[in-house]
Design a protein around this motif. Structure first.
Motif, PDB file in Angstrom:
ATOM      1  N   ALA A  96      14.982  15.299   7.813  1.00  0.00           N
ATOM      2  CA  ALA A  96      16.080  14.710   7.036  1.00  0.00           C
ATOM      3  C   ALA A  96      15.689  13.339   6.504  1.00  0.00           C
ATOM      4  CB  ALA A  96      17.341  14.618   7.896  1.00  0.00           C
ATOM      5  N   LEU A  97      14.986  12.544   7.312  1.00  0.00           N
ATOM      6  CA  LEU A  97      14.523  11.230   6.863  1.00  0.00           C
ATOM      7  C   LEU A  97      13.500  11.397   5.739  1.00  0.00           C
ATOM      8  CD1 LEU A  97      14.213   8.163   6.962  1.00  0.00           C
ATOM      9  CD2 LEU A  97      12.676   8.469   8.929  1.00  0.00           C
ATOM     10  N   LYS A  98      12.562  12.319   5.894  1.00  0.00           N
ATOM     11  CA  LYS A  98      11.562  12.557   4.846  1.00  0.00           C
ATOM     12  C   LYS A  98      12.232  13.000   3.549  1.00  0.00           C
ATOM     13  CE  LYS A  98       7.524  13.548   7.652  1.00  0.00           C
ATOM     14  NZ  LYS A  98       6.506  14.534   8.053  1.00  0.00           N
ATOM     15  N   SER A  99      13.211  13.865   3.653  1.00  0.00           N
ATOM     16  CA  SER A  99      13.933  14.338   2.478  1.00  0.00           C
ATOM     17  C   SER A  99      14.668  13.179   1.796  1.00  0.00           C
ATOM     18  CB  SER A  99      14.912  15.439   2.869  1.00  0.00           C
ATOM     19  OG  SER A  99      15.663  15.854   1.768  1.00  0.00           O
ATOM     20  N   TRP A 100      15.323  12.335   2.576  1.00  0.00           N
ATOM     21  CA  TRP A 100      16.045  11.181   2.039  1.00  0.00           C
ATOM     22  C   TRP A 100      15.086  10.198   1.368  1.00  0.00           C
ATOM     23  CZ3 TRP A 100      16.154   5.875   3.355  1.00  0.00           C
ATOM     24  CH2 TRP A 100      17.212   5.147   2.784  1.00  0.00           C
ATOM     25  N   ALA A 101      13.882  10.059   1.916  1.00  0.00           N
ATOM     26  CA  ALA A 101      12.900   9.120   1.387  1.00  0.00           C
ATOM     27  C   ALA A 101      12.333   9.552   0.036  1.00  0.00           C
ATOM     28  CB  ALA A 101      11.753   8.941   2.406  1.00  0.00           C
ATOM     29  N   HIS A 102      12.593  10.770  -0.369  1.00  0.00           N
ATOM     30  CA  HIS A 102      12.121  11.291  -1.657  1.00  0.00           C
ATOM     31  C   HIS A 102      13.307  11.561  -2.570  1.00  0.00           C
ATOM     32  CE1 HIS A 102       8.518  12.154   0.753  1.00  0.00           C
ATOM     33  NE2 HIS A 102       7.873  12.149  -0.394  1.00  0.00           N
ATOM     34  N   PRO A 103      13.934  10.511  -3.147  1.00  0.00           N
ATOM     35  CA  PRO A 103      15.107  10.742  -3.988  1.00  0.00           C
ATOM     36  C   PRO A 103      14.740  11.522  -5.248  1.00  0.00           C
ATOM     37  CG  PRO A 103      14.408   8.454  -4.153  1.00  0.00           C
ATOM     38  CD  PRO A 103      13.564   9.098  -3.077  1.00  0.00           C
ATOM     39  N   ALA A 104      15.664  12.343  -5.653  1.00  0.00           N
ATOM     40  CA  ALA A 104      15.436  13.182  -6.865  1.00  0.00           C
ATOM     41  C   ALA A 104      15.532  12.366  -8.115  1.00  0.00           C
ATOM     42  CB  ALA A 104      16.445  14.319  -6.885  1.00  0.00           C
ATOM     43  N   ALA A 127       0.827  -1.213   0.000  1.00  0.00           N
ATOM     44  CA  ALA A 127       0.000   0.000   0.000  1.00  0.00           C
ATOM     45  C   ALA A 127       0.862   1.265   0.000  1.00  0.00           C
ATOM     46  CB  ALA A 127      -0.934  -0.025   1.205  1.00  0.00           C
ATOM     47  N   SER A 128       1.952   1.239  -0.734  1.00  0.00           N
ATOM     48  CA  SER A 128       2.886   2.368  -0.705  1.00  0.00           C
ATOM     49  C   SER A 128       2.416   3.529  -1.576  1.00  0.00           C
ATOM     50  CB  SER A 128       4.279   1.926  -1.156  1.00  0.00           C
ATOM     51  OG  SER A 128       4.271   1.594  -2.529  1.00  0.00           O
ATOM     52  N   VAL A 129       2.874   4.707  -1.186  1.00  0.00           N
ATOM     53  CA  VAL A 129       2.707   5.929  -1.965  1.00  0.00           C
ATOM     54  C   VAL A 129       4.090   6.544  -2.128  1.00  0.00           C
ATOM     55  CG1 VAL A 129       0.331   6.314  -1.153  1.00  0.00           C
ATOM     56  CG2 VAL A 129       2.255   7.382   0.059  1.00  0.00           C
ATOM     57  N   GLN A 130       4.184   7.541  -2.986  1.00  0.00           N
ATOM     58  CA  GLN A 130       5.466   8.211  -3.206  1.00  0.00           C
ATOM     59  C   GLN A 130       6.059   8.659  -1.872  1.00  0.00           C
ATOM     60  OE1 GLN A 130       7.251   8.435  -5.979  1.00  0.00           O
ATOM     61  NE2 GLN A 130       8.838   9.417  -4.801  1.00  0.00           N
ATOM     62  N   GLY A 131       7.343   8.397  -1.680  1.00  0.00           N
ATOM     63  CA  GLY A 131       8.024   8.786  -0.450  1.00  0.00           C
ATOM     64  C   GLY A 131       8.082   7.688   0.594  1.00  0.00           C
ATOM     65  N   ASP A 132       7.361   6.585   0.370  1.00  0.00           N
ATOM     66  CA  ASP A 132       7.454   5.459   1.292  1.00  0.00           C
ATOM     67  C   ASP A 132       8.712   4.656   0.981  1.00  0.00           C
ATOM     68  OD1 ASP A 132       5.053   6.152   2.456  1.00  0.00           O
ATOM     69  OD2 ASP A 132       3.898   4.570   1.469  1.00  0.00           O
ATOM     70  N   LEU A 133       9.268   4.066   2.003  1.00  0.00           N
ATOM     71  CA  LEU A 133      10.451   3.224   1.862  1.00  0.00           C
ATOM     72  C   LEU A 133      10.025   1.791   1.578  1.00  0.00           C
ATOM     73  CD1 LEU A 133      12.294   4.680   4.976  1.00  0.00           C
ATOM     74  CD2 LEU A 133      12.662   5.294   2.572  1.00  0.00           C
ATOM     75  N   LEU A 134      10.827   1.064   0.817  1.00  0.00           N
ATOM     76  CA  LEU A 134      10.547  -0.326   0.473  1.00  0.00           C
ATOM     77  C   LEU A 134      11.741  -1.175   0.903  1.00  0.00           C
ATOM     78  CD1 LEU A 134       9.145   0.257  -3.130  1.00  0.00           C
ATOM     79  CD2 LEU A 134       7.848   0.057  -0.986  1.00  0.00           C
ATOM     80  N   ALA A 135      11.480  -2.302   1.539  1.00  0.00           N
ATOM     81  CA  ALA A 135      12.582  -3.111   2.064  1.00  0.00           C
ATOM     82  C   ALA A 135      12.385  -4.592   1.786  1.00  0.00           C
ATOM     83  CB  ALA A 135      12.719  -2.889   3.574  1.00  0.00           C
ATOM     84  N   ALA A 136      13.513  -5.277   1.644  1.00  0.00           N
ATOM     85  CA  ALA A 136      13.552  -6.738   1.560  1.00  0.00           C
ATOM     86  C   ALA A 136      13.938  -7.261   2.928  1.00  0.00           C
ATOM     87  CB  ALA A 136      14.582  -7.179   0.528  1.00  0.00           C
ATOM     88  N   ASP A 137      13.148  -8.172   3.460  1.00  0.00           N
ATOM     89  CA  ASP A 137      13.421  -8.833   4.733  1.00  0.00           C
ATOM     90  C   ASP A 137      14.092 -10.165   4.406  1.00  0.00           C
ATOM     91  OD1 ASP A 137      13.373 -10.241   7.134  1.00  0.00           O
ATOM     92  OD2 ASP A 137      11.285  -9.771   7.579  1.00  0.00           O
ATOM     93  N   TRP A 138      15.423 -10.211   4.604  1.00  0.00           N
ATOM     94  CA  TRP A 138      16.230 -11.375   4.229  1.00  0.00           C
ATOM     95  C   TRP A 138      16.615 -12.144   5.481  1.00  0.00           C
ATOM     96  CZ3 TRP A 138      22.081 -11.296   3.119  1.00  0.00           C
ATOM     97  CH2 TRP A 138      22.487 -12.479   2.490  1.00  0.00           C
ATOM     98  N   GLU A 139      15.943 -13.255   5.707  1.00  0.00           N
ATOM     99  CA  GLU A 139      16.236 -14.091   6.866  1.00  0.00           C
ATOM    100  C   GLU A 139      15.741 -15.502   6.586  1.00  0.00           C
ATOM    101  OE1 GLU A 139      13.657 -13.202  10.403  1.00  0.00           O
ATOM    102  OE2 GLU A 139      13.082 -11.463   9.199  1.00  0.00           O
ATOM    103  N   THR A 140      15.853 -16.362   7.571  1.00  0.00           N
ATOM    104  CA  THR A 140      15.419 -17.743   7.408  1.00  0.00           C
ATOM    105  C   THR A 140      13.897 -17.806   7.427  1.00  0.00           C
ATOM    106  OG1 THR A 140      17.426 -18.507   8.499  1.00  0.00           O
ATOM    107  CG2 THR A 140      15.602 -20.077   8.357  1.00  0.00           C
ATOM    108  N   THR A 141      13.321 -18.546   6.474  1.00  0.00           N
ATOM    109  CA  THR A 141      11.874 -18.706   6.392  1.00  0.00           C
ATOM    110  C   THR A 141      11.389 -19.697   7.454  1.00  0.00           C
ATOM    111  OG1 THR A 141      11.926 -20.581   4.872  1.00  0.00           O
ATOM    112  CG2 THR A 141      11.988 -18.363   3.891  1.00  0.00           C
ATOM    113  N   GLY A 142      10.092 -19.777   7.612  1.00  0.00           N
ATOM    114  CA  GLY A 142       9.508 -20.722   8.555  1.00  0.00           C
ATOM    115  C   GLY A 142       9.808 -22.166   8.212  1.00  0.00           C
ATOM    116  N   SER A 143      10.133 -22.446   6.952  1.00  0.00           N
ATOM    117  CA  SER A 143      10.473 -23.811   6.557  1.00  0.00           C
ATOM    118  C   SER A 143      11.977 -24.074   6.619  1.00  0.00           C
ATOM    119  CB  SER A 143       9.940 -24.106   5.152  1.00  0.00           C
ATOM    120  OG  SER A 143      10.566 -23.264   4.208  1.00  0.00           O
ATOM    121  N   GLY A 144      12.743 -23.097   7.140  1.00  0.00           N
ATOM    122  CA  GLY A 144      14.172 -23.296   7.324  1.00  0.00           C
ATOM    123  C   GLY A 144      15.034 -22.979   6.125  1.00  0.00           C
TER     124      GLY A 144
END
Length: 184
Positions: free
Chosen positions: A176-184, A74-91
């Motif tokens: 500063a975080l809001k500014s960084w979240a909106h890259p030019a 449900a992102s809009v412009q200026g939202d951050l997007l991340a990959a969660d890289w870890e072990t899954t529930g199935s190992g």
């Protein structure tokens, strides 16, 4: 340091008051969508928080997972997007190459959004071989807030999971975080 939390569908009653940012689990693999993400994001936005969304990465079908994430979150412009890289529930866990591919595909699909890598200290020190974290590293290491035990530059530090995942961000101000979240 700025203060925030990251939540999943289980955290429907969290409070965003007094926080600077909130990350919300949006998707996992190619079949799960957090049914509460829109309401959770609305709560964070109404409290004036910077909002981010994350995808719990599974091995395989990486381009399809990236497309699924950016289409279903449900992102809009200026939202951050991340990959969660870890072990899954199935190992299992996505490989280092798959982690890199996912982040690059998210950047390709959403070039006006900042993308970050979330992982724990063990993954960063022992599984990562490229140090690629797109626009920033979000590191989990349960020690004193703002003092993760890594040498790499980081943007966000998850320092506890009690009573929910709490984080600090290495920015001088919310502006500063809001500014960084909106890259030019």
């Amino acid at each position: 340091m700025l203060h925030g939390v990251d939540v999943s569908s289980y955290n429907t009653s969290y409070s965003a008051e007094g926080l600077d940012f909130v990350f919300i689990k949006a998707t996992e693999g190619r079949s799960y969508v957090n049914p509460n993400q829109s309401a959770q994001a609305a709560k964070a936005r109404s409290a004036g928080c910077v909002v981010g969304f994350y995808h719990f990465l599974w091995p395989g079908n990486i381009a399809a997972q990236a497309a699924y994430f950016v289409e279903k979150c449900a992102s809009v412009q200026g939202d951050l997007l991340a990959a969660d890289w870890e072990t899954t529930g199935s190992g299992t866990a996505a490989s280092n190459a798959e982690k890199d591919q996912f982040l690059k595909e998210v950047k390709r699909l959403r070039p006006t959004h900042r993308a970050l890598l979330y992982c724990n200290r063990d993954f960063w020190l022992n599984r990562d071989s490229t140090s690629y974290s797109a626009d920033g590293l979000w590191i989990a290491d349960y020690v004193t807030a703002g003092q993760p035990r890594i040498k790499a530059n980081w943007r966000i530090h998850q320092y506890t999971d009690e009573p929910l995942d709490k984080d600090v961000a290495d920015f001088t101000s919310k502006a500063a975080l809001k500014s960084w979240a909106h890259p030019a």
